[in-house]
Design a protein around this motif. Structure first.
Motif, PDB file in Angstrom:
ATOM      1  N   GLU A  38       0.815  -1.204   0.000  1.00  0.00           N
ATOM      2  CA  GLU A  38       0.000   0.000   0.000  1.00  0.00           C
ATOM      3  C   GLU A  38       0.857   1.267   0.000  1.00  0.00           C
ATOM      4  N   VAL A  39       2.095   1.168   0.489  1.00  0.00           N
ATOM      5  CA  VAL A  39       3.023   2.299   0.412  1.00  0.00           C
ATOM      6  C   VAL A  39       3.531   2.454  -1.015  1.00  0.00           C
ATOM      7  N   VAL A  40       3.920   1.329  -1.640  1.00  0.00           N
ATOM      8  CA  VAL A  40       4.441   1.368  -3.012  1.00  0.00           C
ATOM      9  C   VAL A  40       3.397   1.928  -3.973  1.00  0.00           C
ATOM     10  N   THR A  41       2.185   1.378  -3.918  1.00  0.00           N
ATOM     11  CA  THR A  41       1.155   1.815  -4.872  1.00  0.00           C
ATOM     12  C   THR A  41       0.718   3.244  -4.597  1.00  0.00           C
ATOM     13  N   ARG A  42       0.728   3.654  -3.339  1.00  0.00           N
ATOM     14  CA  ARG A  42       0.368   5.049  -3.020  1.00  0.00           C
ATOM     15  C   ARG A  42       1.394   6.011  -3.611  1.00  0.00           C
ATOM     16  N   LEU A  43       2.675   5.685  -3.462  1.00  0.00           N
ATOM     17  CA  LEU A  43       3.715   6.564  -3.989  1.00  0.00           C
ATOM     18  C   LEU A  43       3.667   6.624  -5.515  1.00  0.00           C
ATOM     19  N   ILE A  44       3.419   5.489  -6.150  1.00  0.00           N
ATOM     20  CA  ILE A  44       3.341   5.473  -7.611  1.00  0.00           C
ATOM     21  C   ILE A  44       2.110   6.235  -8.094  1.00  0.00           C
ATOM     22  N   THR A  45       0.998   6.092  -7.361  1.00  0.00           N
ATOM     23  CA  THR A  45      -0.204   6.839  -7.735  1.00  0.00           C
ATOM     24  C   THR A  45      -0.013   8.336  -7.555  1.00  0.00           C
ATOM     25  N   ASP A  46       0.723   8.740  -6.518  1.00  0.00           N
ATOM     26  CA  ASP A  46       0.995  10.169  -6.319  1.00  0.00           C
ATOM     27  C   ASP A  46       1.655  10.777  -7.549  1.00  0.00           C
ATOM     28  N   ILE A  47       2.490   9.988  -8.218  1.00  0.00           N
ATOM     29  CA  ILE A  47       3.158  10.475  -9.426  1.00  0.00           C
ATOM     30  C   ILE A  47       2.135  10.711 -10.536  1.00  0.00           C
ATOM     31  N   ALA A  48       1.202   9.767 -10.690  1.00  0.00           N
ATOM     32  CA  ALA A  48       0.146   9.938 -11.702  1.00  0.00           C
ATOM     33  C   ALA A  48      -0.731  11.142 -11.380  1.00  0.00           C
ATOM     34  N   ASP A  49      -1.045  11.334 -10.094  1.00  0.00           N
ATOM     35  CA  ASP A  49      -1.851  12.487  -9.698  1.00  0.00           C
ATOM     36  C   ASP A  49      -1.144  13.790 -10.052  1.00  0.00           C
ATOM     37  N   THR A  50       0.160  13.839  -9.758  1.00  0.00           N
ATOM     38  CA  THR A  50       0.929  15.052 -10.045  1.00  0.00           C
ATOM     39  C   THR A  50       0.988  15.304 -11.548  1.00  0.00           C
ATOM     40  N   ALA A  51       1.193  14.237 -12.320  1.00  0.00           N
ATOM     41  CA  ALA A  51       1.228  14.386 -13.781  1.00  0.00           C
ATOM     42  C   ALA A  51      -0.102  14.939 -14.293  1.00  0.00           C
ATOM     43  N   THR A  52      -1.195  14.441 -13.736  1.00  0.00           N
ATOM     44  CA  THR A  52      -2.516  14.907 -14.163  1.00  0.00           C
ATOM     45  C   THR A  52      -2.706  16.384 -13.835  1.00  0.00           C
ATOM     46  N   ARG A  53      -2.365  16.764 -12.595  1.00  0.00           N
ATOM     47  CA  ARG A  53      -2.547  18.168 -12.196  1.00  0.00           C
ATOM     48  C   ARG A  53      -1.638  19.096 -13.002  1.00  0.00           C
ATOM     49  N   ARG A  54      -0.437  18.630 -13.330  1.00  0.00           N
ATOM     50  CA  ARG A  54       0.450  19.467 -14.130  1.00  0.00           C
ATOM     51  C   ARG A  54      -0.110  19.652 -15.541  1.00  0.00           C
ATOM     52  N   LEU A  55      -0.672  18.589 -16.102  1.00  0.00           N
ATOM     53  CA  LEU A  55      -1.277  18.697 -17.430  1.00  0.00           C
ATOM     54  C   LEU A  55      -2.498  19.608 -17.407  1.00  0.00           C
ATOM     55  N   LEU A  56      -3.268  19.565 -16.328  1.00  0.00           N
ATOM     56  CA  LEU A  56      -4.396  20.490 -16.203  1.00  0.00           C
ATOM     57  C   LEU A  56      -3.913  21.937 -16.185  1.00  0.00           C
ATOM     58  N   ALA A  57      -2.817  22.182 -15.456  1.00  0.00           N
ATOM     59  CA  ALA A  57      -2.270  23.546 -15.403  1.00  0.00           C
ATOM     60  C   ALA A  57      -1.756  23.977 -16.774  1.00  0.00           C
ATOM     61  N   LEU A  58      -1.061  23.075 -17.468  1.00  0.00           N
ATOM     62  CA  LEU A  58      -0.563  23.408 -18.808  1.00  0.00           C
ATOM     63  C   LEU A  58      -1.713  23.637 -19.778  1.00  0.00           C
ATOM     64  N   ALA A  59      -2.793  22.875 -19.610  1.00  0.00           N
ATOM     65  CA  ALA A  59      -3.965  23.067 -20.467  1.00  0.00           C
ATOM     66  C   ALA A  59      -4.564  24.451 -20.264  1.00  0.00           C
ATOM     67  N   GLU A  60      -4.654  24.879 -19.004  1.00  0.00           N
ATOM     68  CA  GLU A  60      -5.218  26.203 -18.733  1.00  0.00           C
ATOM     69  C   GLU A  60      -4.294  27.310 -19.232  1.00  0.00           C
ATOM     70  N   GLU A  61      -2.982  27.062 -19.205  1.00  0.00           N
ATOM     71  CA  GLU A  61      -2.060  28.046 -19.771  1.00  0.00           C
ATOM     72  C   GLU A  61      -2.299  28.191 -21.271  1.00  0.00           C
ATOM     73  N   LYS A  62      -2.605  27.099 -21.927  1.00  0.00           N
ATOM     74  CA  LYS A  62      -2.813  27.119 -23.374  1.00  0.00           C
ATOM     75  C   LYS A  62      -4.209  27.621 -23.741  1.00  0.00           C
ATOM     76  N   LEU A  63      -5.217  27.157 -23.011  1.00  0.00           N
ATOM     77  CA  LEU A  63      -6.607  27.433 -23.375  1.00  0.00           C
ATOM     78  C   LEU A  63      -7.190  28.650 -22.672  1.00  0.00           C
ATOM     79  N   GLY A  64      -6.512  29.096 -21.608  1.00  0.00           N
ATOM     80  CA  GLY A  64      -7.058  30.167 -20.787  1.00  0.00           C
ATOM     81  C   GLY A  64      -7.819  29.590 -19.603  1.00  0.00           C
ATOM     82  N   PRO A  65      -8.218  30.442 -18.652  1.00  0.00           N
ATOM     83  CA  PRO A  65      -8.939  29.974 -17.470  1.00  0.00           C
ATOM     84  C   PRO A  65     -10.251  29.294 -17.857  1.00  0.00           C
TER      85      PRO A  65
END
Length: 607
Positions: free
Chosen positions: A303-330
């Protein structure tokens, strides 16, 4: 910044183990947290300080370093640190400094200790996680076979130094092992060629046997990482061949040690949060397989391993959302990106596709839907670039069905509960694992509580979900054997996903529906089910032990595949296990089958 109780409630509901607490307990806990705003470079605490309590990163990054000033980890949003694992008798054995402007939540020590005493799920989480951040990168807990480069470059003693130099240049390596058959005879490094050949003016056709270091110092695959480090420092060498039963098995270099110590989930999260494109992010997520091997080798629980690996996916998703808003606007109206599947449950391993959806404010207009279609495409394409491949079943926000206002989602859930046909069961199973990733989580709060209440009240729906939870069965054969896959590419293997962890995942989801429990994580669901009486203490203990063994067997299998240079999967030949391991794995499957039988015969989980 200020944070009201509603904001804090929404935030902690996304942080394990607080997401396992019921609403009343959470309401009692919220006023106890103190908010700390830190400027970049500010010290949270120093080595030797008496710690105030447990910290949770709300915003920003915190670097934790050891007594020698060597960074142990960089902690980001939702990471906890302080009282547990980083102290001895309440005295800090590390130093924590803000790497950026940061906001922390601090739960005072007395309140944290009281929480540990009163909430078994919280105590189990912190006791199991204690030291995990430090373990994941320590050489002392990792075997050499997890560090070494397999199949190192080799040459015969009769080969010329020019041939060896060309080989090192082509492979971008700094040494070549000299072999006779499969036996190690010597080693030649770039330094040997520059000093012994070029410096001495020897011809380039000089045989390697004349300039190699004969019978070099070696270690066995059973050695640990610190053995390599100490040997390198004592003998002033940078390359250690690894020999197993007299045969060359691999080599560890200073570069390997540096690379190993540089990889951590926190470091990957930090890099992702600063990436400027999906292509940059893909370079970071490419490190996930090596991180998985490292975490498993260090003895971290599944549960520690999968949590840490999932945190990476969560961060990637949030970063892509931020990049999308930079491109598309708020965004024109509030939205919420949610994950389902293994990411939603925080149970990702080395094999993950993407499962996600978008909930939009009911104020959204038809003219504004184009923005969210573009946002979904940008993020899903980016996740695919990062290795989270498109969902084969199109369970993604790019599918218009899964990009809708909250009112439409409410009707979806009402319809699935009212008419639970097979398709509704499948969709409900996926969507009951939803977890907010980025955006306005308030869009989900009321809907989740409302849906759980409606599902629990509808006995016909619950009965259909019971039936659905029995579709995946443990691979039990006759005469204490396993029922392996009979044909096809994976013949004679066990499917550790669909016949291993999925039956427990399905039971956990069923208990969550019966108990109106909000956690999406399977382990948290089982623990919460016990706490509210849906599951007996003995039933919960047996099921958790069985789940742990099955899940950790799956991770160990994937780690072995990665170390062997193969892509990880979920199909394991029983022959990979010892008789002892096979016996215990079968016992775990029997426990799961017994729990399935209990719910299938209407005796409930308390039997």
């Amino acid at each position: 910044m200020s944070l009201n109780q509603a904001d804090l409630m929404r935030f902690l509901a996304t942080v394990h183990p607080y997401d396992s607490l019921d609403a009343a307990r959470m309401a009692d806990l919220l006023p106890l947290f103190e908010m700390r705003a830190l400027a970049k470079g500010a010290q949270v605490y120093a080595l030797g300080d008496r710690l105030e309590g447990l910290y949770i990163v709300y915003e920003g990054e915190i670097e934790v370093s050891d007594e020698n000033g060597i960074p142990l980890s960089i902690l980001g949003t939702r990471n906890s640190f302080g009282e547990r694992g980083l102290s001895k008798d309440g005295i800090a054995v590390t130093t924590a400094v803000a790497q950026s402007d940061a906001t922390l939540l601090m739960l005072p020590k007395a309140d944290f200790d009281a929480l540990m005493r009163s909430e078994p799920a919280v105590a189990r989480f912190f006791d199991r996680s204690r030291g995990a951040a430090g373990q994941q990168n320590t050489l002392a807990t990792s075997r050499v076979e997890d560090l070494m480069t397999r199949d190192p470059a080799t040459c015969a003693a009769e080969a010329s130094v020019q041939e060896a130099a060309r080989l090192m240049a082509e492979k971008r390596i700094s040494s070549v092992c000299v072999t006779q058959g499969d036996q190690l005879a010597g080693i030649v490094t770039v330094r040997d060629i520059s000093g012994k050949v070029v410096g001495a003016g020897l011809p380039f056709d000089t045989p390697l046997g004349a300039v190699m270091t004969p019978d070099p110092i070696t270690l066995a695959t059973s050695a640990i990482g610190s053995d390599v480090l100490h040997l390198m420092m004592e003998r002033h060498i940078g390359h250690v061949p690894i020999v197993d039963a007299g045969k060359l098995a691999g080599i560890v270099t200073q570069t390997d040690l540096t690379r190993f110590q540089a990889v951590s989930s926190a470091e990957l999260v930090s890099k992702l949060s600063r990436a400027g494109s999906a292509e940059e992010m893909a370079e970071v997520t490419a490190e996930i397989p090596r991180l998985l091997v490292q975490l498993v080798a260090a003895g971290n629980r599944h549960e520690v391993v999968t949590r840490l690996i999932t945190d990476i996916a969560d961060t990637a998703t949030r970063r892509l959302l931020a990049l999308a808003e930079e491109k598309l606007g708020p965004a024109p109206v509030p939205y919420l990106w949610l994950a389902c599947g293994s990411q939603g449950r925080q149970e990702q391993t080395g094999v993950s596709d993407q499962d996600n959806c978008l909930m939009l404010s009911d104020a959204v207009t038809d003219d504004q839907m184009g923005y969210f279609r573009d946002l979904a495409r940008f993020v899903c394409d980016g996740l695919n670039t990062c290795g989270y491949v498109y969902c084969p079943g199109d369970m993604m926000a790019t599918n218009p069905q899964w990009c809708q206002p909250v009112r439409v989602w409410r009707e979806y859930f009402r319809g699935w509960i009212a008419k639970p046909d097979p398709m509704a069961q499948m969709l409900a199973s996926v969507m009951f694992d939803l977890r907010p990733i980025g955006g306005d989580s308030a869009l989900f709060d009321g809907l989740q509580a409302e849906t759980l209440a409606a599902a629990a009240r509808n006995s016909i729906f619950v009965a259909h979900m019971v039936s659905n939870s029995l579709k995946h069965t443990p691979p039990l054969g006759l005469l204490r054997g396993f029922a392996t896959i009979r044909s096809g590419e994976h013949r004679n293997t066990l499917d550790l996903k669909h016949n291993g962890v999925v039956p427990v995942v399905d039971l956990g989801r069923l208990y969550a529906i019966q108990g109106r429990l909000t956690p999406a994580n399977t382990r948290a669901r089982i623990e919460a089910a016990e706490s509210v009486g849906v599951l007996s203490a003995s039933g919960a203990r047996d099921l958790l032990d069985a789940y742990d063994l099955i899940a950790e067997t799956r991770l160990a299998h994937q780690a072995r595949q990665i170390k062997a240079g193969h892509a990880p999967d979920n199909f394991m030949p029983p022959s990979d296990l010892s008789d002892f391991e096979r016996s215990h794995l079968r016992d775990a499957f029997v426990v799961v089958k017994t729990m399935q039988s209990a719910v299938g015969h209407g005796r409930g989980a308390l039997s």
